[in-house]
Design a protein around this motif. Sequence first.
Motif, short mmCIF file in Angstrom:
data_model
loop_
_atom_site.label_atom_id
_atom_site.label_comp_id
_atom_site.label_asym_id
_atom_site.label_seq_id
_atom_site.Cartn_x
_atom_site.Cartn_y
_atom_site.Cartn_z
N ILE A 63 5.81 101.34 42.62
CA ILE A 63 6.74 100.30 42.98
C ILE A 63 7.97 100.11 42.07
O ILE A 63 7.64 100.75 40.84
N TYR A 64 8.68 99.35 42.56
CA TYR A 64 10.17 99.24 41.51
C TYR A 64 10.41 97.86 41.41
O TYR A 64 10.04 96.97 42.02
N LEU A 65 11.07 97.58 40.39
CA LEU A 65 11.53 96.23 40.12
C LEU A 65 13.27 96.59 39.69
O LEU A 65 13.46 97.01 38.56
N GLN A 66 14.09 96.24 40.50
CA GLN A 66 15.47 96.29 40.09
C GLN A 66 15.54 94.98 39.51
O GLN A 66 15.81 93.78 40.23
N MET A 67 16.27 94.84 38.29
CA MET A 67 16.61 93.82 37.65
C MET A 67 18.11 93.53 37.31
O MET A 67 18.82 94.59 36.48
N ASN A 68 18.98 92.61 37.84
CA ASN A 68 20.43 92.59 37.77
C ASN A 68 20.67 91.32 37.22
O ASN A 68 19.66 90.25 36.81
N SER A 69 21.82 91.18 36.68
CA SER A 69 22.12 89.91 35.53
C SER A 69 21.16 89.54 34.76
O SER A 69 20.95 88.18 34.69
N LEU A 70 20.93 90.40 33.93
CA LEU A 70 19.61 90.16 32.91
C LEU A 70 20.07 88.97 31.90
O LEU A 70 21.28 89.30 31.46
N LYS A 71 19.18 88.41 31.52
CA LYS A 71 19.35 87.25 30.44
C LYS A 71 18.55 87.60 29.31
O LYS A 71 17.36 88.10 29.43
N PRO A 72 18.91 86.88 27.92
CA PRO A 72 17.99 87.02 26.97
C PRO A 72 16.48 86.55 27.25
O PRO A 72 15.70 87.28 26.58
N GLU A 73 16.40 85.63 28.06
CA GLU A 73 15.26 85.00 28.31
C GLU A 73 14.23 86.04 29.27
O GLU A 73 13.06 85.83 29.27
N ASP A 74 15.03 87.22 29.71
CA ASP A 74 14.19 88.17 30.55
C ASP A 74 13.37 89.15 29.39
O ASP A 74 12.48 89.95 30.10
N THR A 75 13.64 88.86 28.17
CA THR A 75 13.01 89.59 27.32
C THR A 75 11.56 89.72 27.29
O THR A 75 10.97 88.60 27.23
N ALA A 76 10.87 90.82 27.47
CA ALA A 76 9.30 90.76 27.51
C ALA A 76 8.91 92.27 27.65
O ALA A 76 9.49 93.37 28.11
#
Length: 118
Positions: free
Chosen positions: A78-91
């Motif tokens: 499975i994949y997760l394409q992450m765009n427009s990342l924000k600092p709060e996505d840090t994990a």
Amino acid sequence: QVQLVESGGGLVQAGGSLRLSCVGSGRIFRLNHMGWYRQAPGKQRELVAEITIGGFTNYADSVKGRFTISRDNGKNTIYLQMNSLKPEDTAVYYCNLVPVDFIARGYWGQGTQVTVSS
């Protein structure tokens, strides 16, 4: 023995993109709803995206419109394409079944670190 191996994390600037992958052993992907979870420092692990056996998807409000989950059952991935990342996505990002039942609690892998700088 089921193993889930996540990869694709890294350090990226805010607004950037990353694509995460999760490879599993056995028939786990074909027979289960799957999801991406994340755990930020000092916070509980949360489900951010899920995909059903039939390919239907659902997202947490915090990532809706920015993240896309997909699956390739032939590749047990499975994949997760992450765009427009924000600092709060840090994990640390993990994949696992949805929901995580008693058996799936033993499936957690090492995860992959995503760090978004401002």
